[in-house]
Design a protein around this motif. Structure first.
Motif, PDB file in Angstrom:
ATOM      1  N   TYR A 180       0.403  19.967  15.626  1.00 13.05           N
ATOM      2  CA  TYR A 180      -0.180  19.511  14.361  1.00 13.05           C
ATOM      3  C   TYR A 180      -0.828  18.150  14.559  1.00 13.05           C
ATOM      4  N   ARG A 181      -1.660  17.794  13.618  1.00 13.46           N
ATOM      5  CA  ARG A 181      -2.173  16.429  13.496  1.00 13.46           C
ATOM      6  C   ARG A 181      -1.709  15.881  12.151  1.00 13.46           C
ATOM      7  N   GLU A 182      -1.236  14.655  12.158  1.00  9.95           N
ATOM      8  CA  GLU A 182      -0.751  14.043  10.922  1.00  9.95           C
ATOM      9  C   GLU A 182      -1.744  12.988  10.446  1.00  9.95           C
ATOM     10  N   TYR A 183      -2.251  13.185   9.248  1.00 11.70           N
ATOM     11  CA  TYR A 183      -3.239  12.274   8.672  1.00 11.70           C
ATOM     12  C   TYR A 183      -2.562  11.332   7.683  1.00 11.70           C
ATOM     13  N   ARG A 184      -3.047  10.098   7.626  1.00 16.46           N
ATOM     14  CA  ARG A 184      -2.449   9.101   6.751  1.00 16.46           C
ATOM     15  C   ARG A 184      -3.529   8.372   5.957  1.00 16.46           C
ATOM     16  N   GLN A 185      -3.190   8.062   4.738  1.00 17.08           N
ATOM     17  CA  GLN A 185      -4.067   7.296   3.860  1.00 17.08           C
ATOM     18  C   GLN A 185      -3.250   6.194   3.186  1.00 17.08           C
TER      19      GLN A 185
ATOM     20  N   TYR B  68       0.850  -1.192   0.000  1.00 15.74           N
ATOM     21  CA  TYR B  68       0.000   0.000   0.000  1.00 15.74           C
ATOM     22  C   TYR B  68       0.886   1.243   0.000  1.00 15.74           C
ATOM     23  N   ARG B  69       0.547   2.178  -0.872  1.00 11.24           N
ATOM     24  CA  ARG B  69       1.243   3.466  -0.852  1.00 11.24           C
ATOM     25  C   ARG B  69       0.666   4.309   0.284  1.00 11.24           C
ATOM     26  N   LYS B  70       1.540   4.850   1.099  1.00  9.29           N
ATOM     27  CA  LYS B  70       1.123   5.642   2.248  1.00  9.29           C
ATOM     28  C   LYS B  70       1.356   7.120   1.968  1.00  9.29           C
ATOM     29  N   THR B  71       0.315   7.911   2.072  1.00 13.09           N
ATOM     30  CA  THR B  71       0.446   9.358   1.932  1.00 13.09           C
ATOM     31  C   THR B  71       0.231  10.016   3.292  1.00 13.09           C
ATOM     32  N   ILE B  72       1.045  11.027   3.551  1.00 11.10           N
ATOM     33  CA  ILE B  72       1.030  11.701   4.850  1.00 11.10           C
ATOM     34  C   ILE B  72       0.853  13.196   4.631  1.00 11.10           C
ATOM     35  N   ARG B  73       0.024  13.804   5.453  1.00 10.14           N
ATOM     36  CA  ARG B  73      -0.095  15.268   5.419  1.00 10.14           C
ATOM     37  C   ARG B  73      -0.352  15.780   6.832  1.00 10.14           C
ATOM     38  N   LYS B  74       0.267  16.881   7.130  1.00  5.21           N
ATOM     39  CA  LYS B  74       0.075  17.519   8.434  1.00  5.21           C
ATOM     40  C   LYS B  74      -0.971  18.615   8.303  1.00  5.21           C
ATOM     41  N   ASP B  75      -1.856  18.667   9.284  1.00  2.00           N
ATOM     42  CA  ASP B  75      -2.940  19.651   9.270  1.00  2.00           C
ATOM     43  C   ASP B  75      -3.055  20.292  10.644  1.00  2.00           C
ATOM     44  N   ASN B  76      -3.855  21.354  10.713  1.00  2.00           N
ATOM     45  CA  ASN B  76      -4.043  22.091  11.972  1.00  2.00           C
ATOM     46  C   ASN B  76      -2.701  22.524  12.562  1.00  2.00           C
ATOM     47  N   ILE B  77      -1.798  23.000  11.692  1.00  2.00           N
ATOM     48  CA  ILE B  77      -0.462  23.409  12.134  1.00  2.00           C
ATOM     49  C   ILE B  77      -0.543  24.750  12.844  1.00  2.00           C
ATOM     50  N   THR B  78      -0.068  24.769  14.095  1.00  2.00           N
ATOM     51  CA  THR B  78      -0.119  25.992  14.903  1.00  2.00           C
ATOM     52  C   THR B  78       1.222  26.209  15.578  1.00  2.00           C
ATOM     53  N   PHE B  79       1.843  27.361  15.302  1.00  2.00           N
ATOM     54  CA  PHE B  79       3.117  27.700  15.940  1.00  2.00           C
ATOM     55  C   PHE B  79       2.850  28.451  17.245  1.00  2.00           C
TER      56      PHE B  79
ATOM     57  N   ASN C 222      -6.544   3.837   8.315  1.00  2.00           N
ATOM     58  CA  ASN C 222      -6.811   4.574   7.083  1.00  2.00           C
ATOM     59  C   ASN C 222      -7.645   5.823   7.358  1.00  2.00           C
ATOM     60  N   ASN C 223      -7.249   6.925   6.742  1.00  2.00           N
ATOM     61  CA  ASN C 223      -7.938   8.211   6.916  1.00  2.00           C
ATOM     62  C   ASN C 223      -8.011   8.642   8.379  1.00  2.00           C
ATOM     63  N   SER C 224      -6.969   8.301   9.120  1.00  2.00           N
ATOM     64  CA  SER C 224      -6.941   8.651  10.544  1.00  2.00           C
ATOM     65  C   SER C 224      -5.725   9.524  10.823  1.00  2.00           C
ATOM     66  N   ASN C 225      -5.653  10.037  12.048  1.00  2.00           N
ATOM     67  CA  ASN C 225      -4.471  10.788  12.455  1.00  2.00           C
ATOM     68  C   ASN C 225      -3.850  10.134  13.675  1.00  2.00           C
ATOM     69  N   THR C 226      -2.609  10.473  13.946  1.00  2.00           N
ATOM     70  CA  THR C 226      -1.855   9.836  15.023  1.00  2.00           C
ATOM     71  C   THR C 226      -1.932  10.601  16.337  1.00  2.00           C
ATOM     72  N   GLY C 227      -2.844  11.552  16.413  1.00  2.00           N
ATOM     73  CA  GLY C 227      -2.985  12.327  17.640  1.00  2.00           C
ATOM     74  C   GLY C 227      -2.392  13.717  17.491  1.00  2.00           C
ATOM     75  N   LEU C 228      -2.596  14.544  18.506  1.00  2.00           N
ATOM     76  CA  LEU C 228      -2.104  15.918  18.491  1.00  2.00           C
ATOM     77  C   LEU C 228      -0.670  15.963  19.024  1.00  2.00           C
ATOM     78  N   PHE C 229       0.282  16.159  18.130  1.00  2.00           N
ATOM     79  CA  PHE C 229       1.689  16.271  18.510  1.00  2.00           C
ATOM     80  C   PHE C 229       2.057  17.734  18.681  1.00  2.00           C
ATOM     81  N   THR C 230       2.832  18.026  19.704  1.00  3.18           N
ATOM     82  CA  THR C 230       3.475  19.326  19.864  1.00  3.18           C
ATOM     83  C   THR C 230       4.964  19.078  19.970  1.00  3.18           C
ATOM     84  N   ILE C 231       5.722  19.618  19.017  1.00  6.57           N
ATOM     85  CA  ILE C 231       7.162  19.348  18.969  1.00  6.57           C
ATOM     86  C   ILE C 231       7.936  20.665  18.942  1.00  6.57           C
ATOM     87  N   ASN C 232       9.222  20.589  19.235  1.00  6.25           N
ATOM     88  CA  ASN C 232      10.084  21.768  19.227  1.00  6.25           C
ATOM     89  C   ASN C 232      10.507  22.121  17.800  1.00  6.25           C
TER      90      ASN C 232
END
Length: 493
Positions: A112-117, A93-104, A211-221
């Protein structure tokens, strides 16, 4: 006009000395310039197209290859015989990743939340999603272990429920159904009358949550205040530590989100990262140097202690209750289902696990996980994360579907998530972070070598010129004295 060779040599000596000084200064200043260039291209900053695009969109092809362990002798297993398994796959399966709700944020972090398909790739697969596979039924055999301490009459009632909804100990389903879900009357019944008992409210499948899910709300440096902290997780879903495990050490959220790491790594550095799917932080260790398309790299692998039990490796006691080394009990974060994670084919696990099933052949090349990192930037060049999902099965009195199954940790599937930098991204990365620093380093030593050579040659020329002048002066003096002697002799006569 005659050229004064001594003057020319002196000019070259001065020029060579200046080149030598410039090279020496550039040797120290150049390192600072290269370090600043790397920092500029690794911080998470929307103003930097290269690093921000790589982080935000992950423009690298990622694939998930899935292998099923097809059960060959289901009837014999129910009689207590050893399971015979046959690996089927890969199903890619080809995995596509996109980050959304990006807030500095003002404290140099970004959320951000990272969504995968996932999209099936038939040309890369060994079969189609319509292939039929037989694996253990987690709804039956997993539930049996979860409910074994209930009263005997309750277990009989549960067994009757399984029969009512025609749920047997093994599933015979297509790859697509096993991956993304199939209709089950039992699942519908449980979701209606016991909501929250199952992890899904729709179809039941091994990867239906992915599929079509996100890995949770990450806050990183972002690394803008300290490059040593770039990509490191500040919190996940608002948490700075977990509550799944028994010790504070095991509940720590360490490292990055598993996509990039801070730059300027050494062979003593490790690769810590937090995996929401594994419900824990993990750490890889340096194995060897390598090269990929002319780019130097460090290869990091999983240490044997990663999934070791608390007896063999005491820091892992917090992940118990444990079984043999090589198994991670994830029941506490998987609705108490008796699931274990391991390396594929029980690679790096207690060899006794191979005695309970037939059809496994572990080896590092096919079943070991690794990440190849460019040490100067902390950017992964080639990644292969391989994990196996196992189900703990046993006979449970009162639940007749379990028959006389011998106690066993049963492999169900293993998968590999892989990706590597290629195409325009590789070219840009190679130019900005490999070729340019190399050119700068070559210029440093080039100026030093040129300066030394110029000073040495010019000094030799100057020395020879002075010697020639000295020899010429002595010869001239001798000639003058010789011409006067006959005159003196004549006078004497």
């Amino acid at each position: 006009m005659a050229v004064n060779k001594a003057t020319v040599a002196t000019v070259f000596i001065v020029a060579g000395a200046l080149s030598l000084v410039f090279g020496a200064v550039f040797l120290f200043v150049g390192r600072t310039i290269m370090a600043e260039q790397i920092i500029k291209n690794t911080v998470i900053d929307p103003k930097n197209d290269l690093s921000y695009t790589m982080w935000k969109d992950v423009p690298v092809p990622f694939f998930m290859s899935v292998y099923f362990f097809h059960v060959l002798n289901p009837k014999e297993i129910l009689k207590g015989e050893k399971p015979m398994l046959e690996e089927r796959g890969p199903y890619v399966y080809r995995k596509t990743i996109r980050k959304d709700n990006i807030t500095f944020h003002s404290n140099f972090t970004v959320s951000y939340r990272e969504y995968r398909q996932y999209h099936f790739e038939p040309t890369m697969s060994a079969g189609s999603e319509s292939d039929v596979i037989m694996i253990p039924n987690m709804l039956v055999l997993g539930a049996a272990v979860m409910l074994e301490k209930l009263p005997y009459l309750t277990r009989i009632l549960i067994s009757t429920t399984f029969k009512t909804f025609e749920e047997g100990p093994f599933l015979n389903k297509t790859v697509k159904e096993l991956m993304w879900g199939y209709d089950s009357k039992l699942v519908d019944f449980l979701n209606k009358y016991l909501p929250g008992m199952l992890p899904t409210t729709g179809k039941f499948g091994l990867f239906s949550e992915f599929n079509n899910s996100n890995t949770g709300l990450f806050t990183i440096n972002t690394g803008q205040d300290d490059i040593r902290k770039v990509h490191k997780v500040d919190s996940w879903n608002g948490l700075t530590e977990l509550s799944y495990w028994r010790t504070p050490e095991c509940n720590m959220i360490n490292g990055t989100a598993g996509q990039m790491w801070p730059p300027f790594m050494t062979r003593e550095s490790t690769l810590p990262f937090y995996s929401p799917d594994a419900c824990r932080s993990m750490e890889l260790v340096y194995q060897r140097d390598g090269v990929m398309n002319g780019i130097p790299l460090y290869r990091y692998v999983a240490p044997k202690t990663l999934f070791a039990n608390g007896t063999d490796y005491s820091p892992n006691e917090g992940f118990c209750p444990c079984r043999q080394s090589g198994l991670l009990n994830v029941s506490t974060c998987r609705h108490d289902s008796p699931c274990f994670i391991s390396h594929p084919h029980f690679f790096n696990a207690d060899p006794v696990l191979l005695d309970y099933v037939q059809g496994l052949n572990p080896n590092e090349d096919e079943h070991g996980l690794f990440i190849d990192i460019h040490p100067q930037t902390g950017v992964p060049l080639n990644v292969s994360i391989r994990l196996q999902l196992n189900l703990y099965m046993k006979t449970v009195a009162g639940i007749t579907e379990t028959g006389q199954i011998s106690e066993v940790v049963m492999p169900m599937i293993w998968f590999e998530e892989s990706g590597y930098i290629d195409g325009p991204i590789l070219k840009t990365f190679h130019t900005n972070l490999v070729i340019l620093p190399t050119v700068m380093e070559s210029m440093q030593y080039g100026f030093i070598v040129l300066g030394l050579a110029t000073v040495l040659i010019a000094s030799l020329m100057l020395h020879r010129e002075k010697r020639n002048k000295h020899d010429g002066g002595v010869a001239s003096s001798s000639t003058s004295t010789g011409e006067k002697d006959p005159l003196l002799q004549d006078n004497m006569d």
